[in-house]
Design a protein around this motif. Structure first.
Motif, PDB file in Angstrom:
ATOM      1  N   UNK A 165      38.793  43.473  42.683  1.00 39.54           N
ATOM      2  CA  UNK A 165      38.807  43.718  44.026  1.00 39.54           C
ATOM      3  C   UNK A 165      40.377  43.138  44.652  1.00 39.54           C
ATOM      4  N   UNK A 166      40.468  42.818  43.610  1.00 47.01           N
ATOM      5  CA  UNK A 166      42.354  42.611  43.918  1.00 47.01           C
ATOM      6  C   UNK A 166      43.353  43.694  44.987  1.00 47.01           C
ATOM      7  N   UNK A 167      42.696  44.106  43.894  1.00 47.24           N
ATOM      8  CA  UNK A 167      43.278  45.839  44.259  1.00 47.24           C
ATOM      9  C   UNK A 167      42.630  47.037  45.184  1.00 47.24           C
ATOM     10  N   UNK A 168      43.070  47.432  46.486  1.00 50.66           N
ATOM     11  CA  UNK A 168      41.862  48.576  46.603  1.00 50.66           C
ATOM     12  C   UNK A 168      42.718  49.580  46.696  1.00 50.66           C
ATOM     13  N   UNK A 169      41.664  50.612  47.368  1.00 50.11           N
ATOM     14  CA  UNK A 169      42.590  52.098  46.608  1.00 50.11           C
ATOM     15  C   UNK A 169      40.809  53.011  47.115  1.00 50.11           C
ATOM     16  N   UNK A 217      38.454  35.396  50.271  1.00 43.37           N
ATOM     17  CA  UNK A 217      39.830  34.863  49.464  1.00 43.37           C
ATOM     18  C   UNK A 217      39.550  34.786  47.842  1.00 43.37           C
ATOM     19  N   UNK A 218      38.032  34.815  48.090  1.00 44.87           N
ATOM     20  CA  UNK A 218      37.312  34.709  46.137  1.00 44.87           C
ATOM     21  C   UNK A 218      37.801  35.650  46.041  1.00 44.87           C
ATOM     22  N   UNK A 219      36.707  36.435  46.391  1.00 48.79           N
ATOM     23  CA  UNK A 219      36.123  37.729  45.882  1.00 48.79           C
ATOM     24  C   UNK A 219      37.112  38.646  45.682  1.00 48.79           C
ATOM     25  N   UNK A 220      38.371  38.325  46.514  1.00 51.08           N
ATOM     26  CA  UNK A 220      40.151  39.120  46.717  1.00 51.08           C
ATOM     27  C   UNK A 220      40.546  38.519  45.197  1.00 51.08           C
TER      28      UNK A 220
END
Length: 317
Positions: A97-101, A125-128
């Motif tokens: 979830x830190x890198x989306x596209x 922020x925790x999720x990502x």
């Protein structure tokens, strides 16, 4: 009203006086004409804000780049991309979830958009993971780049990370290899690639998504091989020297334009993108549209050659 940074305290005090005047007027039994005084203080505040942001130090720009209310990947996608369809997973381990596209339409043009998402509040922020990508995130980025290449779709990357996730689990799953492969995939693309540094561009975690034909950078963003605190801890054994490190590393858009590391500086609203996200998002859209237009009509071989030459030229002369 945005939260104020440490160096903005004089501006915060003026805004506080305006709020007090308005509160006093609203609580009184008799109407009080405060408009003239509010206008005077507001003009003074605007002048101070303009003067402050005209001479920000590299360390102050770093603070602005990290502002929690600064627009992130999801805000830019919502403001610029129509019919966005997120594509998840690296088809090997997990979704990051830190890198989306995903795919969408940018001003009538099909694009693949990939970027870091930091989150807006504690839970997100925790999720990502605060925008710190893991190996599966960079492998997802590779998968999406290759998909775009296969169908002739331009790639737009939005970079905003303090760096790739440094945990032992990420290292066990091949963090360095994933970052290197993502950088390689960027350089090998046969379609136009435009990269934009939105806030922080930290270390290999940033360059893995920023090796584009055109590299754009928001006016108050920062871009460096290591954070100022990290550099200070190595050189001086204390993070207190972070302001000195930021100055020495030349992390600002203005420095990096002079060094030809980036191509374009995107002007931000007065006081930073967090003060007027809508205008900042529109400004980025205009810059991306111009960059993509400059790359239209170039075949795969030319795009690869120009992209590789661009990065090989850095540091020479």
């Amino acid at each position: 009203m945005p939260s104020f940074l440490d160096f903005e305290k004089p501006i915060a005090e003026l805004q506080g006086r305006i709020d007090e005047l308005r509160e006093t007027a609203s609580e009184g039994d008799v109407d009080i004409d405060i408009d003239a005084e509010v206008a005077r203080i507001q003009a003074k505040s605007d002048k101070l804000l303009r003067e402050t942001y005209a001479k920000l130090t590299p360390w102050q720009k770093t603070q602005v780049a990290r502002h929690p209310e600064r627009p992130h990947f999801n805000h830019y996608v919502e403001g610029l991309i129509d019919d966005f369809v997120e594509l998840g997973g690296d088809r090997a381990f997990a979704d990051d979830n830190a890198i989306l596209g995903g795919l969408g339409r940018f001003r009538g043009r099909k694009v693949m958009v990939i970027g870091h998402e930091k989150g807006d509040d504690t839970a997100s922020r925790i999720k990502h993971n605060f925008g710190m990508g893991k190996p599966e995130g960079y492998r997802k980025a590779i998968r999406l780049m290759e998909l775009a290449d296969r169908f002739g779709i331009p790639v737009v990357t939005l970079v905003d990370t303090s760096g790739a996730f440094p945990g032992i689990q990420a290292e066990e799953r091949g963090q360095a290899e994933a970052i290197a492969r993502s950088t390689e995939a960027s350089l090998n693309l046969g379609v136009p690639m435009v990269s934009a540094i939105l806030g922080e561009g930290g270390s290999g975690g940033a360059i893995a998504l920023a090796s584009g034909n055109r590299v754009l950078m928001m006016e108050h963003a920062v871009y460096s091989v290591i954070s100022p605190e990290g550099c200070a801890s190595i050189l001086w054994r204390t993070a207190d020297k972070a302001p000195d490190a930021a100055e020495a590393m030349k992390v600002t858009a203005q420095h990096l334009k002079e060094l030809r590391v980036i191509d374009t500086i995107i002007a931000e609203p007065l006081g930073g993108a967090h003060r007027d996200p809508g205008r900042a998002i529109e400004a980025l859209g205009d810059a991306v549209e111009k960059a993509l237009g400059e790359l239209d009509g170039k075949d795969a071989a030319v795009l690869r050659k120009e992209r590789r030459a661009k990065f090989l030229e850095m540091g020479r002369g």
